[in-house]
Design a protein around this motif. Sequence first.
Motif, PDB file in Angstrom:
ATOM      1  N   VAL A 109     -23.420  12.675  39.135  1.00 58.09           N
ATOM      2  CA  VAL A 109     -23.156  13.781  38.866  1.00 58.09           C
ATOM      3  C   VAL A 109     -23.077  14.336  37.662  1.00 58.09           C
ATOM      4  CG1 VAL A 109     -20.367  12.748  39.700  1.00 58.09           C
ATOM      5  CG2 VAL A 109     -21.589  12.526  36.986  1.00 58.09           C
ATOM      6  N   SER A 110     -22.933  15.871  37.507  1.00 59.26           N
ATOM      7  CA  SER A 110     -23.127  16.213  35.944  1.00 59.26           C
ATOM      8  C   SER A 110     -23.406  15.277  34.751  1.00 59.26           C
ATOM      9  CB  SER A 110     -22.432  17.632  35.612  1.00 59.26           C
ATOM     10  OG  SER A 110     -21.656  17.244  35.068  1.00 59.26           O
ATOM     11  N   ALA A 111     -24.299  15.563  33.723  1.00 60.61           N
ATOM     12  CA  ALA A 111     -24.306  14.832  32.956  1.00 60.61           C
ATOM     13  C   ALA A 111     -22.601  15.202  31.461  1.00 60.61           C
ATOM     14  CB  ALA A 111     -25.410  15.355  31.689  1.00 60.61           C
ATOM     15  N   LYS A 112     -22.313  16.200  32.313  1.00 62.57           N
ATOM     16  CA  LYS A 112     -20.708  16.342  31.686  1.00 62.57           C
ATOM     17  C   LYS A 112     -20.349  16.062  31.959  1.00 62.57           C
ATOM     18  CE  LYS A 112     -17.437  20.139  30.990  1.00 62.57           C
ATOM     19  NZ  LYS A 112     -16.978  20.942  30.723  1.00 62.57           N
ATOM     20  N   ALA A 113     -19.765  15.654  33.427  1.00 62.96           N
ATOM     21  CA  ALA A 113     -19.259  14.502  34.008  1.00 62.96           C
ATOM     22  C   ALA A 113     -19.403  13.353  33.373  1.00 62.96           C
ATOM     23  CB  ALA A 113     -19.306  14.605  35.323  1.00 62.96           C
ATOM     24  N   ARG A 114     -20.671  12.871  34.102  1.00 62.81           N
ATOM     25  CA  ARG A 114     -20.679  11.163  33.433  1.00 62.81           C
ATOM     26  C   ARG A 114     -20.448  11.260  32.129  1.00 62.81           C
ATOM     27  NH1 ARG A 114     -26.994   9.248  33.782  1.00 62.81           N
ATOM     28  NH2 ARG A 114     -27.262   7.662  31.731  1.00 62.81           N
ATOM     29  N   ASN A 115     -21.047  11.864  30.688  1.00 64.42           N
ATOM     30  CA  ASN A 115     -20.673  11.378  29.420  1.00 64.42           C
ATOM     31  C   ASN A 115     -19.194  11.329  28.891  1.00 64.42           C
ATOM     32  OD1 ASN A 115     -23.269  11.019  29.075  1.00 64.42           O
ATOM     33  ND2 ASN A 115     -23.690  13.361  28.587  1.00 64.42           N
ATOM     34  N   ASN A 116     -18.171  12.522  29.205  1.00 60.67           N
ATOM     35  CA  ASN A 116     -17.286  12.049  29.345  1.00 60.67           C
ATOM     36  C   ASN A 116     -16.527  11.578  30.238  1.00 60.67           C
ATOM     37  OD1 ASN A 116     -16.553  14.596  27.326  1.00 60.67           O
ATOM     38  ND2 ASN A 116     -18.057  15.408  28.271  1.00 60.67           N
ATOM     39  N   ALA A 117     -16.685  11.042  31.182  1.00 63.24           N
ATOM     40  CA  ALA A 117     -15.866  10.756  32.096  1.00 63.24           C
ATOM     41  C   ALA A 117     -16.009   9.049  31.244  1.00 63.24           C
ATOM     42  CB  ALA A 117     -16.233   9.792  33.481  1.00 63.24           C
ATOM     43  N   ALA A 166     -27.491  -3.695  16.267  1.00 63.30           N
ATOM     44  CA  ALA A 166     -29.003  -2.962  16.861  1.00 63.30           C
ATOM     45  C   ALA A 166     -28.563  -1.889  17.859  1.00 63.30           C
ATOM     46  CB  ALA A 166     -29.632  -4.398  16.733  1.00 63.30           C
ATOM     47  N   GLN A 167     -27.985  -1.868  18.628  1.00 63.34           N
ATOM     48  CA  GLN A 167     -27.553  -0.348  18.967  1.00 63.34           C
ATOM     49  C   GLN A 167     -28.248   0.632  19.052  1.00 63.34           C
ATOM     50  OE1 GLN A 167     -27.272   0.274  22.755  1.00 63.34           O
ATOM     51  NE2 GLN A 167     -27.420   2.457  21.662  1.00 63.34           N
ATOM     52  N   PHE A 168     -29.582   1.526  18.706  1.00 57.74           N
ATOM     53  CA  PHE A 168     -29.804   2.619  18.105  1.00 57.74           C
ATOM     54  C   PHE A 168     -29.087   4.211  18.331  1.00 57.74           C
ATOM     55  CE2 PHE A 168     -32.783   6.319  16.911  1.00 57.74           C
ATOM     56  CZ  PHE A 168     -33.053   5.931  15.533  1.00 57.74           C
ATOM     57  N   GLY A 169     -28.311   4.425  17.137  1.00 59.20           N
ATOM     58  CA  GLY A 169     -27.919   5.969  17.656  1.00 59.20           C
ATOM     59  C   GLY A 169     -26.147   5.599  18.133  1.00 59.20           C
ATOM     60  N   SER A 170     -26.052   5.702  19.086  1.00 57.10           N
ATOM     61  CA  SER A 170     -24.687   5.967  19.369  1.00 57.10           C
ATOM     62  C   SER A 170     -24.654   5.373  20.984  1.00 57.10           C
ATOM     63  CB  SER A 170     -23.500   7.577  19.936  1.00 57.10           C
ATOM     64  OG  SER A 170     -23.661   8.321  18.792  1.00 57.10           O
ATOM     65  N   GLY A 171     -23.264   4.326  21.003  1.00 61.59           N
ATOM     66  CA  GLY A 171     -23.476   3.814  22.059  1.00 61.59           C
ATOM     67  C   GLY A 171     -22.310   2.172  21.681  1.00 61.59           C
ATOM     68  N   TRP A 172     -22.220   1.704  22.555  1.00 55.34           N
ATOM     69  CA  TRP A 172     -20.964   0.176  22.748  1.00 55.34           C
ATOM     70  C   TRP A 172     -21.667  -0.597  22.993  1.00 55.34           C
ATOM     71  CZ3 TRP A 172     -15.794   1.905  23.853  1.00 55.34           C
ATOM     72  CH2 TRP A 172     -15.307   2.820  22.948  1.00 55.34           C
ATOM     73  N   ALA A 173     -21.726  -2.153  22.630  1.00 52.00           N
ATOM     74  CA  ALA A 173     -21.763  -3.361  22.897  1.00 52.00           C
ATOM     75  C   ALA A 173     -20.318  -3.483  23.982  1.00 52.00           C
ATOM     76  CB  ALA A 173     -21.845  -4.253  21.899  1.00 52.00           C
ATOM     77  N   TRP A 174     -21.105  -4.632  24.861  1.00 51.26           N
ATOM     78  CA  TRP A 174     -20.262  -4.923  26.057  1.00 51.26           C
ATOM     79  C   TRP A 174     -20.370  -6.624  25.844  1.00 51.26           C
ATOM     80  CZ3 TRP A 174     -16.821  -0.996  28.092  1.00 51.26           C
ATOM     81  CH2 TRP A 174     -17.902   0.258  28.040  1.00 51.26           C
ATOM     82  N   LEU A 175     -18.995  -6.841  25.974  1.00 46.42           N
ATOM     83  CA  LEU A 175     -19.570  -8.890  26.654  1.00 46.42           C
ATOM     84  C   LEU A 175     -19.114  -8.406  28.245  1.00 46.42           C
ATOM     85  CD1 LEU A 175     -19.127 -11.610  26.650  1.00 46.42           C
ATOM     86  CD2 LEU A 175     -16.362 -11.640  26.587  1.00 46.42           C
ATOM     87  N   VAL A 185     -25.007  -6.815  26.534  1.00 45.05           N
ATOM     88  CA  VAL A 185     -25.003  -5.621  26.652  1.00 45.05           C
ATOM     89  C   VAL A 185     -24.825  -4.950  26.003  1.00 45.05           C
ATOM     90  CG1 VAL A 185     -25.261  -6.861  29.379  1.00 45.05           C
ATOM     91  CG2 VAL A 185     -23.867  -4.673  28.486  1.00 45.05           C
ATOM     92  N   THR A 186     -26.005  -4.292  25.932  1.00 51.85           N
ATOM     93  CA  THR A 186     -25.252  -2.291  24.560  1.00 51.85           C
ATOM     94  C   THR A 186     -25.441  -1.527  25.249  1.00 51.85           C
ATOM     95  OG1 THR A 186     -27.362  -2.160  24.572  1.00 51.85           O
ATOM     96  CG2 THR A 186     -25.627  -3.813  22.742  1.00 51.85           C
ATOM     97  N   THR A 187     -25.015  -0.241  26.111  1.00 44.25           N
ATOM     98  CA  THR A 187     -25.460   1.150  26.627  1.00 44.25           C
ATOM     99  C   THR A 187     -25.017   2.358  25.608  1.00 44.25           C
ATOM    100  OG1 THR A 187     -23.020   1.243  26.645  1.00 44.25           O
ATOM    101  CG2 THR A 187     -24.072   0.347  28.756  1.00 44.25           C
ATOM    102  N   ALA A 188     -25.793   3.223  25.855  1.00 44.90           N
ATOM    103  CA  ALA A 188     -25.885   4.269  25.474  1.00 44.90           C
ATOM    104  C   ALA A 188     -25.643   5.573  24.608  1.00 44.90           C
ATOM    105  CB  ALA A 188     -27.732   4.874  25.565  1.00 44.90           C
ATOM    106  N   ASN A 189     -25.231   6.238  24.427  1.00 46.45           N
ATOM    107  CA  ASN A 189     -23.662   7.444  24.219  1.00 46.45           C
ATOM    108  C   ASN A 189     -22.513   6.946  25.277  1.00 46.45           C
ATOM    109  OD1 ASN A 189     -26.144   9.242  23.705  1.00 46.45           O
ATOM    110  ND2 ASN A 189     -27.297   8.839  25.752  1.00 46.45           N
TER     111      ASN A 189
END
Length: 244
Positions: A109-117, A166-175, A185-189
């Motif tokens: 999908v587009s970046a818009k769809a993925r990021n906002n989803a 340690a997540q650089f910039g915007s993102g999330w940390a997850w269990l 794990v961490t994910t960006a944006n």
Amino acid sequence: MESIERRKFIGLTLTAAGAIALGSIGGLPLDSFAGEPSDNENGINAFMFSQDPLPYAYNALEPSIDAMTMEIHYSKHHATYIKNVNEAITAEKLNYKNAADFFANASRVSAKARNNAGGAWNHNFFWASMKPSPSTLPSGKLKTAIDGAFGSVDVFKAEFAKAALAQFGSGWAWLISANGKLKIVTTANQDNPLMDNSSVKGTPLLAIDVWEHAYYLKYQNKRADYITAFWNVVNWEQVAKRLG
Ligand code: MN
């Protein structure tokens, strides 16, 4: 008002003219070209994201997370992700069954769809990951799993906090739970571990939002203090439910 009515009238007239012209050529029924679009304009029952009601008041997580941050985060940031992803679903005619199906196709999908989803789903997950104090501690099967993977709950909390910091910039940390094992794990944006393009995939159990919008009003640049305060409001019962 008058000009809107007039435009609408002209629009309908043109639609009708077009329909008649096409109908006379193709022999298609006129109502193929007229009428209202279906609910989501994608045909039948395409999955759309929705914003879960916040399970507590904006000020319920005080003083760990302040009411102003919660209100802006929920009613502005999160609401906008929901609006934008559904716009993208309509514009791109995406037709997935549910959020899991959507994320399994995130790379298509587009970046818009993925990021906002991601923004839509991650925040619903985040709100439900928290509850007003007093918080409890992991117990039962969840505690056993955390002890097994990290040695102790305290070590887990330290490692999770370290990853979130340690997540650089915007993102999330997850269990997450992946192949029966717990991992941090961490994910960006707004990416998440359900996405097919995520470097580590698994079932999310707990998440912390480390975008500045999640903490800056109260904690400014002190992300570490926000993460420390987060432990006061973790809903461990919910985390345990997700582990199953
Ligand atoms: Mn956020």
